[in-house]
Design a protein around this motif. Structure first.
Motif, PDB file in Angstrom:
ATOM      1  N   GLY A 201      -1.533  52.868  -3.183  1.00  0.00           N
ATOM      2  CA  GLY A 201      -1.328  51.561  -2.569  1.00  0.00           C
ATOM      3  C   GLY A 201      -1.729  50.395  -3.444  1.00  0.00           C
ATOM      4  N   ILE A 202      -2.246  50.657  -4.671  1.00  0.00           N
ATOM      5  CA  ILE A 202      -2.761  49.589  -5.510  1.00  0.00           C
ATOM      6  C   ILE A 202      -1.656  48.671  -6.007  1.00  0.00           C
ATOM      7  N   VAL A 203      -0.505  49.220  -6.358  1.00  0.00           N
ATOM      8  CA  VAL A 203       0.599  48.374  -6.833  1.00  0.00           C
ATOM      9  C   VAL A 203       0.968  47.351  -5.773  1.00  0.00           C
ATOM     10  N   LYS A 204       1.101  47.804  -4.534  1.00  0.00           N
ATOM     11  CA  LYS A 204       1.416  46.879  -3.447  1.00  0.00           C
ATOM     12  C   LYS A 204       0.299  45.860  -3.262  1.00  0.00           C
ATOM     13  N   ARG A 205      -0.957  46.299  -3.412  1.00  0.00           N
ATOM     14  CA  ARG A 205      -2.099  45.398  -3.236  1.00  0.00           C
ATOM     15  C   ARG A 205      -2.123  44.321  -4.316  1.00  0.00           C
ATOM     16  N   GLU A 210      -1.399  40.053   0.680  1.00  0.00           N
ATOM     17  CA  GLU A 210      -1.349  39.615   2.079  1.00  0.00           C
ATOM     18  C   GLU A 210      -0.631  40.623   2.969  1.00  0.00           C
ATOM     19  N   LYS A 211       0.102  41.565   2.370  1.00  0.00           N
ATOM     20  CA  LYS A 211       0.871  42.519   3.141  1.00  0.00           C
ATOM     21  C   LYS A 211       0.288  43.927   3.100  1.00  0.00           C
ATOM     22  N   SER A 212      -0.856  44.085   2.474  1.00  0.00           N
ATOM     23  CA  SER A 212      -1.411  45.423   2.311  1.00  0.00           C
ATOM     24  C   SER A 212      -2.902  45.412   2.598  1.00  0.00           C
ATOM     25  N   SER A 213      -3.414  46.569   2.938  1.00  0.00           N
ATOM     26  CA  SER A 213      -4.848  46.713   3.180  1.00  0.00           C
ATOM     27  C   SER A 213      -5.516  47.189   1.904  1.00  0.00           C
ATOM     28  N   THR A 214      -6.841  47.236   1.925  1.00  0.00           N
ATOM     29  CA  THR A 214      -7.566  47.705   0.753  1.00  0.00           C
ATOM     30  C   THR A 214      -7.416  49.210   0.578  1.00  0.00           C
TER      31      THR A 214
END
Length: 568
Positions: A201-205, A210-214
């Motif tokens: 999920g890091i790329v999205k983060r 604003e659209k992703s969680s940690t």
């Protein structure tokens, strides 16, 4: 008192409590001082010169720069540190050199934290002796106990079987989340950070915070019955039954090495604190938002995903659309995929997203630093004037623990020329003597796609094999009797056939053949994974058959007999 601070940093619960105390009871952001000490520990354990320089600049930019996001209070060394960094800008720095630059700052910060820790222990009624208590049950035998820093033989022969896990990535916390629920085992998880991070999920983060969680889960939320230690495992000894960490010795019956790998860039992290990690990701996002031109080195799965996310996005800045250049050393993108998938990736990135793709180009040298860096390609082309650069290649397996271990017999023969740990099909390390040592995930030499999913399957296999050895059964080869085999081809080929593909959003439909982390991995998605980790479910067919729950019997065999079964 410094040793007490180190013990607070080693315990996720104490660390979280102390951080919360500092945030509630100070007006000068003294909690940032604690994060600074964590960053210094991380810096001291790094040995890649490129990462050392990057980490030094990050520490200055975060804690000491005038606009630092986690600016320290009451330090007088800002100007001197800035001058020292500038003076050494053309030098190759060691971790000792970098730490020396920050030595005076660290001294001032420790003095401040020492005072606050006194207040914390008094207000919270924490006995300082509790901070020094051991984190592992008893050693194997009295002769070993004589040399043990942490001696606790109160559990006797009926103690749980001790499983040591080094690394809190996919393999590590899969094993931990399975075995910690079983009364038969006492799990000790050692990790350099306080949380599991869902790295897919890091790329999205980075691109869309604003659209992703940690997607970080604190280790002690799923290691509830065992112990979590934040620190660096530095040595194996006592006939491969002990690990040295934070200047203490912890003994075990089984060891799982799940130390993973790292990139040069921000895509993987050893940041201790979630707060420090988030500040770093926010800084990367800020740099990306301001950038006009972006360079990505590496055209594998991660590089292609990153290029697609950036090129398809609109950013709230002077440059809402970024000009992206993707450099790959092979003749095509996704070099391990079949020709059809390679062609789809190339066509989508170039034709649909206007990404400049340069193949057959290897970055040979880097000149300068920061935004002034010039990257020299094997063709002679210089890649300069890029506002943000991501390195999505050159993963480095973390096998140094075996290479540097002082154990007798030595363990360095279990590491191949590429730095990967050699393992058997059962995921036991390839060693003539030690059947109680396991390894899984990116750090191993298993021929597989090195993804979080593959590492999870390895964790399930290791957990089952530890249970089988305890019961006197032979270990399983991965892929037999309910364990799923290591994926030996890129998962995007499987995903393209997913029956759920029509439910994916537009970009996921375009790139479903690229990214093994997306929900198109048949029934697999982030939430399902976290449900397993947090104990909300114990049966997911996509991970294979999990072991049955084992409990402490009323009458146990002596420990030495149980231990002897490991080698049969």
């Amino acid at each position: 008192m410094v040793s007490l601070i180190q013990n607070v940093l080693s315990d996720p619960k104490l660390l979280a409590s102390f951080e919360a105390y500092l945030r509630r009871n100070d007006t000068h952001y003294l909690s940032h001082n604690l994060l600074f000490i964590e960053a210094m520990s991380q810096l001291r354990h790094e040995n890649d010169p490129k990462k050392i320089e990057s980490m030094l600049h990050r520490i200055y930019d975060t804690f000491l720069a005038p606009r630092g996001k986690l600016k320290l209070s009451d330090v007088t060394t800002r100007q001197q540190v800035s001058e020292d960094i500038d003076a050494l800008s053309w030098c190759i720095l060691s971790s000792e050199d970098a730490a020396e630059i920050l030595k005076d700052t660290e001294k001032q910060v420790l003095e401040t934290l020492t005072t606050k820790l006194d207040d914390f222990t008094r207000v919270k009624n924490v006995n300082t002796l509790q901070l020094m208590k051991p984190c592992s049950p008893s050693p194997l035998s009295p002769d070993i106990a004589q040399n043990n820093d942490w001696v606790d033989d109160s559990l006797g022969k009926d103690r749980p079987i001790r499983v040591m896990i080094i690394g809190g990535g996919f393999t590590g916390f899969t094993v931990a989340s399975i075995l910690d629920r079983m009364p038969l085992f006492h799990v000790t998880l050692i990790d350099t950070k306080d949380s599991f991070e869902y790295t897919p999920g890091i790329v999205k983060r980075i691109v869309h915070p604003e659209k992703s969680s940690t997607m970080r889960v604190r280790h002690d939320t799923y290691v509830k019955n065992g112990k979590v230690v934040i620190g660096y495992a530095e040595d194996i000894g006592h006939d491969a039954h002990s690990v040295r960490v934070n200047e203490k010795t912890i003994f075990f019956d089984y060891l799982v090495m799940a130390t993973g790998s790292s990139y040069t860039s921000e895509l993987k992290s050893t940041d201790v604190s979630s707060i420090y990690r988030l500040s770093g990701l926010d800084q990367v996002n800020s740099e990306l938002v301001r950038a006009k031109r972006v360079l990505i080195v590496g055209g594998g799965l991660v590089g292609c995903e990153l290029a697609a996310e950036i090129a398809s996005s609109h950013f709230p800045s002077k440059y809402p659309k970024k000009k992206v250049t993707l450099v790959e050393s092979h003749s095509t993108l996704l070099s391990r995929s079949d020709c059809t998938q390679q062609a789809k990736a190339m066509d989508y990135l170039i034709e649909d997203l206007d990404v400049e793709v340069v193949c057959n180009e290897r970055i040979m040298d880097t000149v300068g630093g920061g935004t002034d860096s010039r990257y020299i390609g094997s063709s002679g082309r210089e890649y300069n004037n890029y506002d943000k650069v991501f390195i999505a290649t050159g993963t480095r397996p973390h096998s140094g623990l075996l290479l540097n271990a002082t154990n007798d017999p030595l363990l360095d023969t279990c590491v191949d020329g590429w730095g990967h740990i050699r393992v058997k099909p059962t995921l036991q390390i390839e060693h003539w003597k030690y059947g109680h040592l396991f390894a899984g995930g990116d750090v191993t030499n298993v021929v597989e796609e090195k993804t979080g999913y593959a590492a999870t399957l390895a964790g399930v296999c290791i957990a089952r094999n530890i249970c089988r050895l305890v019961k006197g059964k032979p270990p399983l080869r991965q892929g037999t009797k309910g364990t799923l085999p290591a994926p030996d081809k890129p998962l995007h080929g499987i995903m393209a056939k997913s029956r759920h593909k029509d439910k994916l959003k537009l970009i996921k439909r375009h790139l479903r053949f690229l990214n093994p982390s997306w929900a198109a991995l048949k029934h697999y998605d982030e939430q399902q994974y976290l449900q397993m980790v947090q104990g909300e479910t114990t049966s997911l067919p996509i991970f294979g058959r999990l072991p049955r729950k084992l409990t402490l019997p009323k009458i146990r065999q002596p420990v030495n007999i149980v231990s002897a079964a490991l080698f049969n």
